[in-house]
Design a protein around this motif. Structure first.
Motif, PDB file in Angstrom:
ATOM      1  N   ARG A  53       0.833  -1.220   0.000  1.00  0.00           N
ATOM      2  CA  ARG A  53       0.000   0.000   0.000  1.00  0.00           C
ATOM      3  C   ARG A  53       0.863   1.264   0.000  1.00  0.00           C
ATOM      4  O   ARG A  53       0.508   2.253  -0.636  1.00  0.00           O
ATOM      5  CB  ARG A  53      -0.946   0.012   1.206  1.00  0.00           C
ATOM      6  CG  ARG A  53      -1.989  -1.061   1.152  1.00  0.00           C
ATOM      7  CD  ARG A  53      -3.066  -0.696   0.164  1.00  0.00           C
ATOM      8  NE  ARG A  53      -4.073  -1.750   0.152  1.00  0.00           N
ATOM      9  CZ  ARG A  53      -4.802  -2.041  -0.886  1.00  0.00           C
ATOM     10  NH1 ARG A  53      -4.671  -1.379  -1.992  1.00  0.00           N
ATOM     11  NH2 ARG A  53      -5.684  -3.004  -0.826  1.00  0.00           N
ATOM     12  N   ASP A  54       1.984   1.259   0.708  1.00  0.00           N
ATOM     13  CA  ASP A  54       2.856   2.439   0.755  1.00  0.00           C
ATOM     14  C   ASP A  54       3.539   2.709  -0.583  1.00  0.00           C
ATOM     15  O   ASP A  54       3.867   3.844  -0.894  1.00  0.00           O
ATOM     16  CB  ASP A  54       3.936   2.278   1.836  1.00  0.00           C
ATOM     17  CG  ASP A  54       3.346   2.251   3.233  1.00  0.00           C
ATOM     18  OD1 ASP A  54       2.217   2.755   3.423  1.00  0.00           O
ATOM     19  OD2 ASP A  54       4.020   1.722   4.138  1.00  0.00           O
ATOM     20  N   GLN A  55       3.760   1.674  -1.355  1.00  0.00           N
ATOM     21  CA  GLN A  55       4.445   1.805  -2.646  1.00  0.00           C
ATOM     22  C   GLN A  55       3.483   2.056  -3.803  1.00  0.00           C
ATOM     23  O   GLN A  55       3.899   2.486  -4.872  1.00  0.00           O
ATOM     24  CB  GLN A  55       5.230   0.524  -2.942  1.00  0.00           C
ATOM     25  CG  GLN A  55       6.308   0.219  -1.937  1.00  0.00           C
ATOM     26  CD  GLN A  55       6.814  -1.205  -2.081  1.00  0.00           C
ATOM     27  OE1 GLN A  55       6.075  -2.115  -2.438  1.00  0.00           O
ATOM     28  NE2 GLN A  55       8.095  -1.403  -1.780  1.00  0.00           N
ATOM     29  N   GLU A  56       2.205   1.812  -3.588  1.00  0.00           N
ATOM     30  CA  GLU A  56       1.239   1.877  -4.677  1.00  0.00           C
ATOM     31  C   GLU A  56       1.175   3.258  -5.330  1.00  0.00           C
ATOM     32  O   GLU A  56       1.022   3.381  -6.542  1.00  0.00           O
ATOM     33  CB  GLU A  56      -0.144   1.468  -4.172  1.00  0.00           C
ATOM     34  CG  GLU A  56      -1.120   1.209  -5.299  1.00  0.00           C
ATOM     35  CD  GLU A  56      -2.416   0.617  -4.808  1.00  0.00           C
ATOM     36  OE1 GLU A  56      -3.440   1.313  -4.953  1.00  0.00           O
ATOM     37  OE2 GLU A  56      -2.402  -0.525  -4.301  1.00  0.00           O
ATOM     38  N   GLY A  57       1.314   4.314  -4.556  1.00  0.00           N
ATOM     39  CA  GLY A  57       1.278   5.669  -5.105  1.00  0.00           C
ATOM     40  C   GLY A  57       2.367   5.894  -6.135  1.00  0.00           C
ATOM     41  O   GLY A  57       2.134   6.512  -7.181  1.00  0.00           O
ATOM     42  N   ALA A  58       3.563   5.404  -5.857  1.00  0.00           N
ATOM     43  CA  ALA A  58       4.674   5.557  -6.797  1.00  0.00           C
ATOM     44  C   ALA A  58       4.405   4.795  -8.087  1.00  0.00           C
ATOM     45  O   ALA A  58       4.709   5.279  -9.181  1.00  0.00           O
ATOM     46  CB  ALA A  58       5.979   5.071  -6.165  1.00  0.00           C
ATOM     47  N   ILE A  59       3.809   3.624  -7.978  1.00  0.00           N
ATOM     48  CA  ILE A  59       3.492   2.828  -9.168  1.00  0.00           C
ATOM     49  C   ILE A  59       2.390   3.510  -9.973  1.00  0.00           C
ATOM     50  O   ILE A  59       2.438   3.570 -11.205  1.00  0.00           O
ATOM     51  CB  ILE A  59       3.086   1.389  -8.781  1.00  0.00           C
ATOM     52  CG1 ILE A  59       4.201   0.699  -8.000  1.00  0.00           C
ATOM     53  CG2 ILE A  59       2.689   0.584 -10.009  1.00  0.00           C
ATOM     54  CD1 ILE A  59       5.549   0.708  -8.688  1.00  0.00           C
ATOM     55  N   ARG A  60       1.391   4.056  -9.290  1.00  0.00           N
ATOM     56  CA  ARG A  60       0.329   4.784  -9.994  1.00  0.00           C
ATOM     57  C   ARG A  60       0.886   6.014 -10.710  1.00  0.00           C
ATOM     58  O   ARG A  60       0.472   6.344 -11.809  1.00  0.00           O
ATOM     59  CB  ARG A  60      -0.791   5.188  -9.040  1.00  0.00           C
ATOM     60  CG  ARG A  60      -1.639   4.020  -8.630  1.00  0.00           C
ATOM     61  CD  ARG A  60      -2.970   4.462  -8.038  1.00  0.00           C
ATOM     62  NE  ARG A  60      -3.701   3.306  -7.557  1.00  0.00           N
ATOM     63  CZ  ARG A  60      -4.403   2.489  -8.320  1.00  0.00           C
ATOM     64  NH1 ARG A  60      -4.473   2.694  -9.609  1.00  0.00           N
ATOM     65  NH2 ARG A  60      -5.040   1.455  -7.797  1.00  0.00           N
TER      66      ARG A  60
END
Length: 171
Positions: free
Chosen positions: A69-76
């Protein structure tokens, strides 16, 4: 255009990356997960001549990582940037030498200067690439006409670069 088909098998490492997400996805109908995937060519199918079949290529997922969940923003953000790179459009005004980005492209940038400039440069380069393609596919030109067209392309590319620099100085 060949049809892309995904093989139902995935590599062991990709399966291992998916395992922690199987239960949560099962428990929550409609759930989604972001992923970075790598796929490899497995099979090419070319239909026989004079048949209705379409050519296809089958690929298998050989690498996969699912962000937490913490990394999802960077992937988006990476996904949004790649989409913008692929879809950036604009209109070149011959009179002013300015490139105006389309409304849909501006909406995708969400006002971010780097995204706007990336889109502006990509749309400008796309415009001049298409212009050059029309020249190459058109009738044979004299040396004088080639020089004139090269000058037009030079001035157009210069305008795109100057517009990008001018907008970059505003921030």
């Amino acid at each position: 255009m060949p049809v892309l088909k995904f093989d139902s098998k995935v590599s062991t490492s990709a399966q291992e990356a998916l395992e922690p997400h199987v239960r949560p996805i099962y428990d929550q109908p409609g759930a989604r997960r972001m992923a970075i995937i790598e796929f490899a060519h497995m099979e090419r199918t070319e239909p026989a001549p004079n048949t209705d079949g379409k050519p296809s290529v089958r690929v298998r997922i050989v690498g996969l990582e699912v962000p937490n969940r913490d990394q999802e923003g960077a992937i988006r953000e990476a996904q949004r940037y790649l989409h913008l790179q692929r879809t950036a459009r604009g209109t070149f005004d011959d009179e002013t030498g300015q490139l105006e980005l389309s409304e849909s492209t501006l909406r995708q940038t969400a006002g971010l200067l780097a995204s706007i400039e990336t889109a502006r440069l990509r749309a400008g380069l796309s415009h001049w690439r298409e212009y050059c393609q029309r020249l190459v596919q058109g009738p044979d030109l004299t040396l004088s006409e080639v020089r004139h067209e090269m000058q037009v392309v030079y001035e157009g590319l210069t305008a795109v670069l100057e517009t990008a620099r001018d907008h970059g100085d505003e921030g």
